[in-house]
Design a protein around this motif. Structure first.
Motif, PDB file in Angstrom:
ATOM      1  N   LYS A  20      -1.664   1.804  -5.953  1.00 25.37           N
ATOM      2  CA  LYS A  20      -0.527   0.887  -5.830  1.00 25.37           C
ATOM      3  C   LYS A  20      -0.675  -0.212  -6.875  1.00 25.37           C
ATOM      4  O   LYS A  20      -1.798  -0.586  -7.236  1.00 25.37           O
ATOM      5  CB  LYS A  20      -0.522   0.251  -4.435  1.00 25.37           C
ATOM      6  N   ALA A  21       0.467  -0.729  -7.312  1.00 28.18           N
ATOM      7  CA  ALA A  21       0.438  -1.694  -8.412  1.00 28.18           C
ATOM      8  C   ALA A  21      -0.467  -2.887  -8.101  1.00 28.18           C
ATOM      9  O   ALA A  21      -1.161  -3.394  -8.985  1.00 28.18           O
ATOM     10  CB  ALA A  21       1.857  -2.167  -8.719  1.00 28.18           C
ATOM     11  N   ASP A  22      -0.502  -3.330  -6.832  1.00 30.09           N
ATOM     12  CA  ASP A  22      -1.312  -4.504  -6.506  1.00 30.09           C
ATOM     13  C   ASP A  22      -2.773  -4.153  -6.199  1.00 30.09           C
ATOM     14  O   ASP A  22      -3.562  -5.017  -5.821  1.00 30.09           O
ATOM     15  CB  ASP A  22      -0.700  -5.265  -5.320  1.00 30.09           C
ATOM     16  N   GLY A  23      -3.120  -2.865  -6.358  1.00 28.90           N
ATOM     17  CA  GLY A  23      -4.514  -2.470  -6.171  1.00 28.90           C
ATOM     18  C   GLY A  23      -4.979  -2.460  -4.722  1.00 28.90           C
ATOM     19  O   GLY A  23      -6.172  -2.336  -4.447  1.00 28.90           O
ATOM     20  N   SER A  24      -4.029  -2.569  -3.774  1.00 28.79           N
ATOM     21  CA  SER A  24      -4.436  -2.675  -2.376  1.00 28.79           C
ATOM     22  C   SER A  24      -4.712  -1.314  -1.745  1.00 28.79           C
ATOM     23  O   SER A  24      -5.273  -1.229  -0.655  1.00 28.79           O
ATOM     24  CB  SER A  24      -3.342  -3.385  -1.576  1.00 28.79           C
ATOM     25  N   GLY A  25      -4.302  -0.270  -2.395  1.00 21.25           N
ATOM     26  CA  GLY A  25      -4.523   1.048  -1.794  1.00 21.25           C
ATOM     27  C   GLY A  25      -3.927   2.128  -2.667  1.00 21.25           C
ATOM     28  O   GLY A  25      -3.523   1.886  -3.804  1.00 21.25           O
ATOM     29  N   VAL A  26      -3.907   3.323  -2.108  1.00 19.79           N
ATOM     30  CA  VAL A  26      -3.400   4.471  -2.843  1.00 19.79           C
ATOM     31  C   VAL A  26      -1.963   4.711  -2.410  1.00 19.79           C
ATOM     32  O   VAL A  26      -1.623   4.608  -1.231  1.00 19.79           O
ATOM     33  CB  VAL A  26      -4.283   5.700  -2.549  1.00 19.79           C
ATOM     34  N   GLU A  27      -1.106   5.015  -3.379  1.00 22.51           N
ATOM     35  CA  GLU A  27       0.311   5.240  -3.101  1.00 22.51           C
ATOM     36  C   GLU A  27       0.483   6.582  -2.385  1.00 22.51           C
ATOM     37  O   GLU A  27       0.178   7.625  -2.955  1.00 22.51           O
ATOM     38  CB  GLU A  27       1.070   5.256  -4.441  1.00 22.51           C
ATOM     39  N   LEU A  28       0.905   6.550  -1.132  1.00 21.28           N
ATOM     40  CA  LEU A  28       1.076   7.799  -0.384  1.00 21.28           C
ATOM     41  C   LEU A  28       2.514   7.988   0.083  1.00 21.28           C
ATOM     42  O   LEU A  28       2.896   9.090   0.495  1.00 21.28           O
ATOM     43  CB  LEU A  28       0.155   7.827   0.838  1.00 21.28           C
ATOM     44  N   ALA A  29       3.325   6.928   0.016  1.00 23.14           N
ATOM     45  CA  ALA A  29       4.677   6.968   0.580  1.00 23.14           C
ATOM     46  C   ALA A  29       5.485   8.094  -0.045  1.00 23.14           C
ATOM     47  O   ALA A  29       5.575   8.222  -1.271  1.00 23.14           O
ATOM     48  CB  ALA A  29       5.373   5.631   0.353  1.00 23.14           C
ATOM     49  N   GLY A  30       6.060   8.949   0.806  1.00 24.07           N
ATOM     50  CA  GLY A  30       6.972   9.983   0.346  1.00 24.07           C
ATOM     51  C   GLY A  30       6.304  11.155  -0.348  1.00 24.07           C
ATOM     52  O   GLY A  30       6.980  12.050  -0.835  1.00 24.07           O
ATOM     53  N   LEU A  31       4.973  11.164  -0.421  1.00 19.05           N
ATOM     54  CA  LEU A  31       4.300  12.254  -1.126  1.00 19.05           C
ATOM     55  C   LEU A  31       3.906  13.365  -0.156  1.00 19.05           C
ATOM     56  O   LEU A  31       3.724  13.136   1.031  1.00 19.05           O
ATOM     57  CB  LEU A  31       3.056  11.722  -1.846  1.00 19.05           C
ATOM     58  N   LYS A  32       3.762  14.573  -0.721  1.00 19.88           N
ATOM     59  CA  LYS A  32       3.460  15.733   0.115  1.00 19.88           C
ATOM     60  C   LYS A  32       2.022  15.650   0.645  1.00 19.88           C
ATOM     61  O   LYS A  32       1.080  15.446  -0.112  1.00 19.88           O
ATOM     62  CB  LYS A  32       3.633  17.016  -0.712  1.00 19.88           C
TER      63      LYS A  32
END
Ligand code: FAD
Ligand code: FAD
Lengths: 249, 317
Positions: A20-32
């Motif tokens: 995630k852009a703010d480095g808070s975690g991994v982008e998972l929204a909407g992904l398979k």
């Protein structure tokens, strides 16, 4: 013989994870999301042991929020007899997962637990070994072959130097490597049937386990990228550049 | 508070210390504190002497005996556990041995553990890759006993020797357990070639090689010319071109040689996870859009059946 297979739902292996852009975690929204590939292999191993009459029941188990039920549906469609969901919205680190699994094992009394060797998201490669420790059971990680015998199981495990065979007294914990088997696909009728099967819900409180993340992820970021390289047009150019520019030969 | 650090070594099949211990030393230097080295095995005679001469360590602990010969997780935990709480940090290499016993010890001691660290920010904050190395996480571990496996390719080995040999303390060899026994070993040795972990050059082949015969016939002579180790993609291992212990990637070995040559390998993220920190990467692939070219310093587009023999011949000259 009852077999317990802990399964985890993870970002599909074909998708490249982004921070995630703010480095808070991994982008998972909407992904398979899919079942962890190693857990599919674990399930397949358990189901095959049932098919040859060496196991009587295969129980799939997943810990996490409501979404992990999707993974359990897949497990049921693939051939698990029952599914258990340990419901928690906390961040579940391997030690917590192992404690939850430990509590479930004490209720279910399986003879064998087959885990994946690692979950391909956090890549921790810890949970199965931790569970074996809590149970004081023998462990065989990175299994490439499983042979169940009377009161024991022989496991060929992949090592850095080749392979080795361990003989474990049952009950025991095994974690799977890639070459143990090729998992089957769920058929459409089985997927439909799995939708209607019950999923038993448990909570950490019922299991008497306090879930506490001990490690704190301060930030996540994408690692430094390699600068783009060049295409060369011949072996001669390649060798010249390896000699003069890169100085590796 | 001064840190007390224990490095748990591994021996090679020849009974000598593996060079990974020198990478652990480098990682330990970032932690600042007293460093002890634990050597274990069926016969540790030469390894103990080698360890005594490592630079900057306080003492060597020696766990030697028949029950330790097989490197079983249960036995290693029995050996290390009685000492564990004397230390603030215990480090071992992220090998199939280290990854096997250390999580078990962590659960026995009820501490979280940190897998596969590639960086040390402070004595409780570490960097580790997740998602096949696509992401690096900075993780704080507040446990009083910090257990970590170390990705040794991320830490260049500490060179040199200590001035005087440090003292050795012999540990009791743990009693045998019934839970598990090793009944067979199928060691795979690459005759006359350096090991994948230590090679300066790695020649790796993928599905594009087409058969086990091609893998050997094309890559073998090239590897010999370069004094390289052979590696493989998962597809090549699954297809039986190469043995499982040479798989490079997220779920195989992580290598970082000076030169990595990927031949007939597409460059899936799971493969890149095991080689993308190599100093120089060369790719040979017939598909100009293969993702391997995105990480290759030098790419050659074309048929490997033509290019590889040509490369071997050119090197011979
Ligand atoms: C920045 C960051 C934030 C995170 N936030 C969260 C969060 O909010 N919530 C969250 O749940 N996780 C979160 N995680 C992930 C979580 O920390 C790990 O995925 C988890 O600790 C398990 O580690 P692992 O999957 O690598 O275990 P491994 O030890 O690699 O897993 C091995 C095997 O254990 C079993 N197993 C593992 N996990 C489960 C499970 N949950 N249920 C059943 N079986 C299992 C499977 O058989 C699996 O193959 C986060 C991770 C990071 C890096
Ligand atoms: C859970 C999980 C873990 C995994 N772990 C690993 C791992 O640790 N390591 C790993 O490598 N993979 C791993 N994989 C597999 C990975 O996703 C890829 O499937 C694999 O790396 C592909 O291998 P490859 O590049 O040899 O084959 P392919 O992707 O099939 O590529 C073959 C390449 O050869 C080229 N080629 C074919 N013929 C020729 C020719 N005549 N001349 C030149 N080029 C030619 C093609 O253009 C192609 O690019 C994992 C997958 C999963 C799901």
């Amino acid at each position: 013989m009852k077999i317990l297979v802990p399964v985890k739902r993870v970002l599909d292996y074909t998708i490249k994870a982004r921070a995630k852009a703010d480095g808070s975690g991994v982008e998972l929204a909407g992904l398979k999301m899919s079942l962890n590939p190693f857990d599919e292999i674990a399930l397949e191993a358990a189901i095959r042991l049932k098919e040859v009459g060496q196991a009587t029941e295969v129980v799939a188990l997943s810990c996490g929020d409501a979404m992990v039920q999707e993974g359990l549906r897949t497990a049921l469609a693939l051939g698990a007899d029952r599914a258990l969901w340990v419901s928690s919205t906390e961040e579940l680190q391997p030690l917590s997962v192992a404690k939850l699994l430990h509590a479930v094992v004490l209720r279910e009394i399986p003879t064998l637990v087959i885990c994946g060797k690692q979950a391909i998201d956090d890549d921790a490669n810890q949970t199965g070994q931790m569970l074996a420790a809590l149970l004081n059971w023998g462990q065989a990680t990175n299994a490439a072959e499983i042979q169940v015998g009377e009161g024991r199981v022989d496991v060929v495990r992949e090592t850095d130097g080749g392979t080795e065979t361990l003989r474990l007294i049952l009950p025991a914990v095994i974690t799977t490597d890639l070459r143990l088997n090729e998992p089957r696909y769920a058929t459409l009728p089985n997927i439909m049937k799995a939708r209607k099967k019950p999923i038993e819900t448990l909570t950490p409180e019922e299991l008497g386990v306090t879930v506490e993340p001990r490690l704190k992820t301060l930030r996540v970021q994408e690692p430094p990228q390699r600068p783009a390289g060049v295409k060369v047009d011949s072996i001669a150019t390649l060798l010249a550049r390896l000699k003069n520019e890169a100085k590796v030969i | 508070m001064e840190n007390r650090i224990l490095l748990v070594a591994e021996l090679g099949p020849d009974g000598h210390l593996k060079s990974s211990l020198r990478s652990l030393l480098t990682a330990a230097k970032f932690l600042k504190g007293d460093i002890d080295v634990l050597v274990w095995g069926g016969d540790t005679t030469s390894a103990v002497v080698e360890a005594q001469h490592l630079p900057g360590i306080r003492q060597v602990l020696n766990g030697s005996g028949p029950t330790l010969a097989d490197g079983l997780a249960e036995m290693l935990c029995a050996l290390v556990r009685p000492l564990a709480r004397q230390y603030t940090h215990i480090l071992t290499a992220a090998t199939t041995i280290g990854k096997n016993w250390m999580p078990r010890l962590a659960a026995l001691e009820d501490v979280a553990m940190v897998s596969d660290i590639v960086g040390v920010e402070s004595s409780d904050t570490f960097i580790r890759p997740i998602y096949a190395g696509s992401i690096w996480a900075t993780v704080c571990c507040p446990e009083p006993l910090k257990l970590m496996t170390v990705r040794t390719t991320a830490f260049p080995g500490t060179e040199g020797e200590g001035r005087d040999p440090v003292p050795v303390e012999n540990l009791p060899c743990p009693a045998a357990l019934l839970q598990s026994t090793r009944i067979a070993v199928q060691a795979h040795v690459q005759e006359g070639r350096p090991s994948l972990e230590n090679a300066r050059v790695v020649v790796s082949g993928g599905r594009g090689l087409g058969s086990a015969e091609h893998y050997e016939a094309l890559l073998g002579p090239l590897a010999d010319e370069l004094n390289a180790a052979l590696g493989a993609s998962r597809a090549a291992v699954d297809l039986g071109y190469a043995s499982n212990d040479v798989q490079v990637g997220q779920t195989g070995k992580v290598v970082a040689p000076d030169l990595y040559i990927a031949i007939g390998i597409s460059g899936a993220i799971q493969h890149l996870a095991g080689m993308q920190t190599s100093r120089v990467i060369v790719a040979i692939n017939k598909d100009p859009d293969a993702p391997i070219f995105a990480v290759a310093d030098y790419g050659l587009v074309g048929d490997l059946n033509v290019l590889v023999p040509e490369l071997t011949a050119a090197l011979r000259k």
